[in-house]
Design a protein around this motif. Structure first.
Motif, PDB file in Angstrom:
ATOM      1  N   GLY A   1     -26.271  -1.474   0.613  1.00 14.41           N
ATOM      2  CA  GLY A   1     -25.368  -2.410   1.285  1.00 14.41           C
ATOM      3  C   GLY A   1     -24.034  -1.772   1.614  1.00 14.41           C
ATOM      4  O   GLY A   1     -23.506  -1.945   2.722  1.00 14.41           O
ATOM      5  N   PHE A   2     -23.476  -1.006   0.665  1.00 19.91           N
ATOM      6  CA  PHE A   2     -22.212  -0.317   0.926  1.00 19.91           C
ATOM      7  C   PHE A   2     -22.333   0.614   2.130  1.00 19.91           C
ATOM      8  O   PHE A   2     -21.462   0.642   2.998  1.00 19.91           O
ATOM      9  N   ALA A   3     -23.417   1.396   2.155  1.00 18.49           N
ATOM     10  CA  ALA A   3     -23.597   2.370   3.227  1.00 18.49           C
ATOM     11  C   ALA A   3     -23.691   1.681   4.589  1.00 18.49           C
ATOM     12  O   ALA A   3     -23.105   2.150   5.578  1.00 18.49           O
ATOM     13  N   TRP A   4     -24.431   0.563   4.642  1.00 16.81           N
ATOM     14  CA  TRP A   4     -24.573  -0.152   5.909  1.00 16.81           C
ATOM     15  C   TRP A   4     -23.226  -0.687   6.375  1.00 16.81           C
ATOM     16  O   TRP A   4     -22.855  -0.560   7.550  1.00 16.81           O
ATOM     17  N   VAL A   5     -22.478  -1.276   5.462  1.00 17.23           N
ATOM     18  CA  VAL A   5     -21.169  -1.850   5.790  1.00 17.23           C
ATOM     19  C   VAL A   5     -20.195  -0.753   6.220  1.00 17.23           C
ATOM     20  O   VAL A   5     -19.453  -0.900   7.200  1.00 17.23           O
ATOM     21  N   ASN A   6     -20.187   0.371   5.493  1.00 19.35           N
ATOM     22  CA  ASN A   6     -19.279   1.475   5.827  1.00 19.35           C
ATOM     23  C   ASN A   6     -19.530   1.985   7.252  1.00 19.35           C
ATOM     24  O   ASN A   6     -18.591   2.284   7.990  1.00 19.35           O
ATOM     25  N   ALA A   7     -20.805   2.098   7.609  1.00 23.07           N
ATOM     26  CA  ALA A   7     -21.163   2.647   8.921  1.00 23.07           C
ATOM     27  C   ALA A   7     -20.752   1.739  10.066  1.00 23.07           C
ATOM     28  O   ALA A   7     -20.729   2.186  11.221  1.00 23.07           O
ATOM     29  N   ARG A   8     -20.411   0.499   9.752  1.00 25.82           N
ATOM     30  CA  ARG A   8     -20.062  -0.469  10.796  1.00 25.82           C
ATOM     31  C   ARG A   8     -18.621  -0.952  10.685  1.00 25.82           C
ATOM     32  O   ARG A   8     -18.274  -2.023  11.182  1.00 25.82           O
ATOM     33  N   GLY A   9     -17.790  -0.157  10.021  1.00 27.28           N
ATOM     34  CA  GLY A   9     -16.364  -0.447   9.974  1.00 27.28           C
ATOM     35  C   GLY A   9     -15.985  -1.586   9.072  1.00 27.28           C
ATOM     36  O   GLY A   9     -14.889  -2.152   9.212  1.00 27.28           O
ATOM     37  N   GLY A  10     -16.864  -1.960   8.130  1.00 29.54           N
ATOM     38  CA  GLY A  10     -16.575  -3.040   7.209  1.00 29.54           C
ATOM     39  C   GLY A  10     -15.866  -2.564   5.963  1.00 29.54           C
ATOM     40  O   GLY A  10     -15.384  -1.425   5.887  1.00 29.54           O
ATOM     41  N   VAL A  11     -15.819  -3.423   4.964  1.00 29.34           N
ATOM     42  CA  VAL A  11     -15.159  -3.131   3.692  1.00 29.34           C
ATOM     43  C   VAL A  11     -16.193  -3.202   2.573  1.00 29.34           C
ATOM     44  O   VAL A  11     -16.896  -4.207   2.445  1.00 29.34           O
ATOM     45  N   SER A  12     -16.285  -2.154   1.779  1.00 26.92           N
ATOM     46  CA  SER A  12     -17.221  -2.125   0.648  1.00 26.92           C
ATOM     47  C   SER A  12     -16.444  -1.958  -0.642  1.00 26.92           C
ATOM     48  O   SER A  12     -15.526  -1.140  -0.724  1.00 26.92           O
ATOM     49  N   VAL A  13     -16.829  -2.753  -1.653  1.00 25.27           N
ATOM     50  CA  VAL A  13     -16.091  -2.772  -2.912  1.00 25.27           C
ATOM     51  C   VAL A  13     -17.062  -2.637  -4.072  1.00 25.27           C
ATOM     52  O   VAL A  13     -17.970  -3.459  -4.240  1.00 25.27           O
ATOM     53  N   LYS A  14     -16.877  -1.607  -4.879  1.00 20.53           N
ATOM     54  CA  LYS A  14     -17.682  -1.381  -6.078  1.00 20.53           C
ATOM     55  C   LYS A  14     -17.000  -2.033  -7.276  1.00 20.53           C
ATOM     56  O   LYS A  14     -15.797  -1.866  -7.493  1.00 20.53           O
TER      57      LYS A  14
END
Length: 256
Positions: free
Chosen positions: A199-212
């Motif tokens: 999910g993080f990788a998909w969001v990162n590739a589309r200019g979103g925000v990923s939070v661990k």
């Protein structure tokens, strides 16, 4: 740590270890009324652009959260929008049924908590951490699942889950982002475990925000420490969205 704020987000949230703390019994996690209230208000103010993305089945999620939120269960093998009907993809095969039968027998012999999700099977060793090595030896040695190309072994927090390949949390987020009310928004995903990396990788590739959430290597851009910080962050997001709405209403009123 301060997580950057976005005004037009679609919020995707893992459940265990992110919104709620883990429990020895997966069905025994505590969901507070305060969390339900924040999720309800966030869903309302975003016009429905909030979804839970979990390895749990939708049945389990629904029983615990008790809210008509959009959900993806079993790592994306099943989903629903709002309080609509549950849809799913069928990835099972005779080979997977044989694997599942073997894992269920192993769990019964060794007293492990097991979740048969239909789309996947999960063996929990939180109450018997000494069995971790034995379980991994069975999965990787006896069953040789790590060498198969038709299934994936998901190594989560005190759990090992086996699922046919074809879905993951990135796929689940992508499906929601292709439909209202998520389409056109900025994807924002919070998760804590190895299964959230897709999910993080998909969001990162589309200019979103990923939070661990928590420690450990991750491709996520930002960090929160635990479910308590996640709750505080979501409440802060809700406050900012309310302020934005109030300013918008004020400008609209002054233009009349």
């Amino acid at each position: 740590m301060t997580v950057r704020y976005t005004e037009n987000s679609a919020y995707f949230l893992d459940f265990d270890g992110t919104l709620v703390n883990f429990a020895d019994d997966p069905e025994g996690v505590y969901v507070s009324d305060e969390l339900r209230q924040v999720l309800t208000e966030l869903e309302q103010i975003t016009h429905g652009a909030v979804a839970l993305i979990s390895g749990r089945s939708i049945s389990s999620l629904s029983n615990l959260i008790q809210l008509p939120l959009s959900m993806a269960g079993s790592h994306g093998a099943e989903w629903r929008v709002g309080d609509g009907d549950v849809e799913s993809v069928s990835l099972e095969s005779d080979a997977f049924q044989d694997i599942k039968t073997s894992l269920l027998s192993f769990a019964e012999v060794h007293g492990l908590i097991v979740e048969d999700k239909g789309h996947a099977v999960a063996l929990h060793y939180r109450v018997k951490p000494e069995l971790k090595a034995l379980l991994d030896d069975y999965i990787d040695g006896d069953l040789m699942l790590g060498q198969r190309t038709d299934v994936r072994v998901i190594r989560g927090n005190c759990v090992r889950e086996i699922q046919p390949k074809g879905v993951d949390k990135g796929v689940a987020i992508a499906r929601f982002m292709g439909m209202p009310p998520f389409a056109g928004r900025v994807p924002f995903y919070i998760g804590d475990d190895t299964t959230d990396e897709d999910g993080f990788a998909w969001v990162n590739a589309r200019g979103g925000v990923s939070v661990k959430v928590g420690d450990g290597d991750s491709c996520a851009q930002e960090r929160l420490s635990d479910p308590g910080e996640v709750f505080a962050f979501l409440r802060g997001q809700l406050d900012k969205l309310r302020q934005l709405n109030d300013r918008t209403k004020s400008r609209t009123g002054s233009d009349r």
